[in-house]
Scaffold this motif. Structure first.
Motif, PDB file in Angstrom:
ATOM      1  N   ASP A  71       0.979  -1.322  -0.043  1.00 55.34           N
ATOM      2  CA  ASP A  71      -0.067  -0.003  -0.135  1.00 55.34           C
ATOM      3  C   ASP A  71       0.999   1.160  -0.148  1.00 55.34           C
ATOM      4  OD1 ASP A  71      -2.618  -1.449   0.291  1.00 55.34           O
ATOM      5  OD2 ASP A  71      -2.288  -1.516   2.344  1.00 55.34           O
ATOM      6  N   VAL A  72       0.640   2.260  -0.669  1.00 60.74           N
ATOM      7  CA  VAL A  72       1.231   3.438  -0.737  1.00 60.74           C
ATOM      8  C   VAL A  72       0.566   4.808  -0.600  1.00 60.74           C
ATOM      9  CG1 VAL A  72       2.688   4.924  -2.532  1.00 60.74           C
ATOM     10  CG2 VAL A  72       2.539   2.278  -2.866  1.00 60.74           C
ATOM     11  N   GLU A  73       0.950   5.664   0.483  1.00 58.52           N
ATOM     12  CA  GLU A  73       0.295   6.630   0.995  1.00 58.52           C
ATOM     13  C   GLU A  73       1.252   7.738   1.221  1.00 58.52           C
ATOM     14  OE1 GLU A  73      -2.567   7.593   4.976  1.00 58.52           O
ATOM     15  OE2 GLU A  73      -1.358   5.761   5.019  1.00 58.52           O
ATOM     16  N   ALA A  74       0.659   8.991   0.617  1.00 61.31           N
ATOM     17  CA  ALA A  74       1.324  10.125   0.724  1.00 61.31           C
ATOM     18  C   ALA A  74       0.908  10.898   1.963  1.00 61.31           C
ATOM     19  CB  ALA A  74       0.896  11.182  -0.310  1.00 61.31           C
ATOM     20  N   LYS A  75       2.195  11.453   2.797  1.00 64.52           N
ATOM     21  CA  LYS A  75       1.946  11.916   4.202  1.00 64.52           C
ATOM     22  C   LYS A  75       2.441  13.514   3.917  1.00 64.52           C
ATOM     23  CE  LYS A  75       0.927   8.415   6.744  1.00 64.52           C
ATOM     24  NZ  LYS A  75      -0.172   8.442   7.576  1.00 64.52           N
ATOM     25  N   PRO A  76       1.480  14.361   3.235  1.00 62.40           N
ATOM     26  CA  PRO A  76       2.180  15.640   2.832  1.00 62.40           C
ATOM     27  C   PRO A  76       2.746  16.655   4.055  1.00 62.40           C
ATOM     28  CG  PRO A  76       0.009  15.283   1.994  1.00 62.40           C
ATOM     29  CD  PRO A  76       0.283  14.256   2.686  1.00 62.40           C
ATOM     30  N   VAL A  77       2.143  16.267   5.248  1.00 64.72           N
ATOM     31  CA  VAL A  77       2.607  17.250   6.256  1.00 64.72           C
ATOM     32  C   VAL A  77       4.187  16.816   6.746  1.00 64.72           C
ATOM     33  CG1 VAL A  77       2.104  17.765   8.686  1.00 64.72           C
ATOM     34  CG2 VAL A  77       0.372  17.746   7.146  1.00 64.72           C
ATOM     35  N   ALA A  78       4.226  15.406   6.532  1.00 66.33           N
ATOM     36  CA  ALA A  78       5.663  14.942   6.876  1.00 66.33           C
ATOM     37  C   ALA A  78       6.305  15.207   5.830  1.00 66.33           C
ATOM     38  CB  ALA A  78       5.428  13.329   7.463  1.00 66.33           C
ATOM     39  N   GLY A  79       5.985  15.420   4.606  1.00 67.53           N
ATOM     40  CA  GLY A  79       6.994  15.366   3.426  1.00 67.53           C
ATOM     41  C   GLY A  79       7.579  13.908   2.887  1.00 67.53           C
ATOM     42  N   GLU A  80       6.648  12.963   3.483  1.00 73.63           N
ATOM     43  CA  GLU A  80       6.852  11.271   3.105  1.00 73.63           C
ATOM     44  C   GLU A  80       6.003  10.752   2.390  1.00 73.63           C
ATOM     45  OE1 GLU A  80       9.604  10.107   7.100  1.00 73.63           O
ATOM     46  OE2 GLU A  80       7.176   9.884   7.079  1.00 73.63           O
ATOM     47  N   VAL A  81       6.546   9.761   1.802  1.00 70.48           N
ATOM     48  CA  VAL A  81       5.485   8.529   1.259  1.00 70.48           C
ATOM     49  C   VAL A  81       5.621   7.440   1.844  1.00 70.48           C
ATOM     50  CG1 VAL A  81       4.833   7.253  -0.733  1.00 70.48           C
ATOM     51  CG2 VAL A  81       5.559   9.828  -1.165  1.00 70.48           C
ATOM     52  N   ILE A  82       4.808   6.859   2.692  1.00 69.60           N
ATOM     53  CA  ILE A  82       4.882   5.609   3.268  1.00 69.60           C
ATOM     54  C   ILE A  82       4.366   4.535   2.523  1.00 69.60           C
ATOM     55  CG2 ILE A  82       4.066   4.298   5.341  1.00 69.60           C
ATOM     56  CD1 ILE A  82       5.990   6.636   5.954  1.00 69.60           C
ATOM     57  N   ILE A  83       5.296   3.421   2.464  1.00 62.54           N
ATOM     58  CA  ILE A  83       4.956   2.222   1.787  1.00 62.54           C
ATOM     59  C   ILE A  83       4.944   1.019   2.670  1.00 62.54           C
ATOM     60  CG2 ILE A  83       5.871   0.657  -0.211  1.00 62.54           C
ATOM     61  CD1 ILE A  83       7.743   2.821  -1.151  1.00 62.54           C
ATOM     62  N   SER A  84       3.543   0.402   2.791  1.00 60.48           N
ATOM     63  CA  SER A  84       3.290  -0.678   3.508  1.00 60.48           C
ATOM     64  C   SER A  84       3.503  -2.060   2.612  1.00 60.48           C
ATOM     65  CB  SER A  84       2.058  -0.271   4.333  1.00 60.48           C
ATOM     66  OG  SER A  84       1.946   0.592   4.915  1.00 60.48           O
ATOM     67  N   ILE A  85       4.425  -2.877   3.249  1.00 59.59           N
ATOM     68  CA  ILE A  85       4.609  -4.061   2.217  1.00 59.59           C
ATOM     69  C   ILE A  85       3.810  -5.000   2.537  1.00 59.59           C
ATOM     70  CG2 ILE A  85       6.540  -5.825   2.017  1.00 59.59           C
ATOM     71  CD1 ILE A  85       7.395  -3.092   1.218  1.00 59.59           C
ATOM     72  N   LYS A  86       3.094  -5.767   1.590  1.00 59.43           N
ATOM     73  CA  LYS A  86       2.343  -6.770   1.721  1.00 59.43           C
ATOM     74  C   LYS A  86       2.881  -7.880   1.420  1.00 59.43           C
ATOM     75  CE  LYS A  86      -0.981  -4.811  -0.700  1.00 59.43           C
ATOM     76  NZ  LYS A  86      -2.261  -4.548  -1.575  1.00 59.43           N
ATOM     77  N   LYS A  87       3.890  -8.037   0.390  1.00 58.94           N
ATOM     78  CA  LYS A  87       4.579  -9.164   0.051  1.00 58.94           C
ATOM     79  C   LYS A  87       6.155  -8.911  -0.183  1.00 58.94           C
ATOM     80  CE  LYS A  87       1.163 -10.524  -3.519  1.00 58.94           C
ATOM     81  NZ  LYS A  87       0.838 -10.751  -4.876  1.00 58.94           N
ATOM     82  N   GLU A  88       6.459  -9.765   1.011  1.00 62.97           N
ATOM     83  CA  GLU A  88       8.270  -9.201   1.385  1.00 62.97           C
ATOM     84  C   GLU A  88       9.081  -9.806   0.467  1.00 62.97           C
ATOM     85  OE1 GLU A  88      10.118 -10.833   4.806  1.00 62.97           O
ATOM     86  OE2 GLU A  88       8.360 -12.406   5.040  1.00 62.97           O
ATOM     87  N   GLN A  89       8.709 -10.778  -0.438  1.00 70.05           N
ATOM     88  CA  GLN A  89       9.905 -11.242  -1.383  1.00 70.05           C
ATOM     89  C   GLN A  89      10.437 -10.222  -2.230  1.00 70.05           C
ATOM     90  OE1 GLN A  89       6.627 -12.185  -1.528  1.00 70.05           O
ATOM     91  NE2 GLN A  89       6.049 -13.027  -3.735  1.00 70.05           N
ATOM     92  N   TYR A  90       9.778  -9.313  -2.556  1.00 67.82           N
ATOM     93  CA  TYR A  90      10.080  -8.215  -3.519  1.00 67.82           C
ATOM     94  C   TYR A  90      10.773  -7.066  -2.851  1.00 67.82           C
ATOM     95  CZ  TYR A  90       7.249 -10.639  -6.977  1.00 67.82           C
ATOM     96  OH  TYR A  90       6.947 -11.905  -7.535  1.00 67.82           O
ATOM     97  N   ILE A  91      10.897  -6.943  -1.549  1.00 71.80           N
ATOM     98  CA  ILE A  91      11.637  -5.816  -0.889  1.00 71.80           C
ATOM     99  C   ILE A  91      12.959  -5.356  -1.427  1.00 71.80           C
ATOM    100  CG2 ILE A  91      12.732  -5.016   1.465  1.00 71.80           C
ATOM    101  CD1 ILE A  91      10.131  -6.342   2.903  1.00 71.80           C
TER     102      ILE A  91
END
Length: 199
Positions: A71-91
């Protein structure tokens, strides 16, 4: 190991058939290629110093994008994009892509399942990251097929030809200069496999 629909090793020397069958099985297992291969035929002709291999592949999937694995989520206030991993084999592949685009200093991994990207355009970058290609199984498969064929080839057979197109792979090797008819024979082996196996 996944069972192959067709697995043929032909040689005029009968003892070579089992020997090369074992080499091929071992290399399929070590390179984890068995799930990708449906049919394989190998012909050894010691009198010509010739090794031929034809392979029909199973469907190996399509390109993997970030949204396929996280899942990919923009966090404009923090100046970040958070990527929440669901399939770790591609990390590992994901991290390499992120480092290339943003630099290692702008990538953090606070835990195993989370990657944070520091950027001054979080919304734009989140949209980009969702569609970013992380892995292409077909590209990796090509490399592994060539490696597999080289490992299975007799020692000293350094003159090689290979063709990888769609779900088909052909490999020809010899100690001598390759003859055009040998490549055509390997193509005919491929046609046999396409039609369902050995004739």
């Amino acid at each position: 190991m996944d069972s192959l629909e067709t697995f043929v090793v032909d040689s005029a020397i009968e003892s070579e058939q089992e020997f090369y069958r074992k080499i091929i099985e071992d290399n399929l297992a070590s390179l984890k290629l068995a799930p990708a291969i449906g049919r394989i035929k190998v012909v050894l002709r010691p009198e010509d110093s010739l090794f031929q291999m034809a392979i029909i592949l199973r469907d190996v999937g399509t390109r993997v994008t970030t949204i396929d694995i996280a899942d990919v989520e923009a966090k404009p206030v923090a100046g970040e994009v958070i990527i929440s991993i669901k399939k770790e084999q591609y990390i590992p592949e994901l991290l390499v892509k992120l480092w290339e685009r943003y630099g290692k200093a702008n990538i953090s991994q606070p835990d195993r399942w989370t990657v944070a990207v520091t950027t001054d355009k979080p919304a734009e970058e989140a949209a980009f990251l969702k569609e970013m290609m992380v892995a292409d199984p077909r590209h990796r498969l090509h490399e592994n097929l060539v490696e597999f064929a080289i490992r299975a080839t007799p020692e000293g057979f350094r003159v090689r030809y290979h063709l990888y197109k769609g779900n088909r792979f052909v490999f020809v090797a010899s100690e001598e200069a390759l003859k055009h008819e040998w490549i055509e024979e390997a193509g005919a082996m491929l046609e046999e496999l396409t039609e369902g196996g050995k004739k």
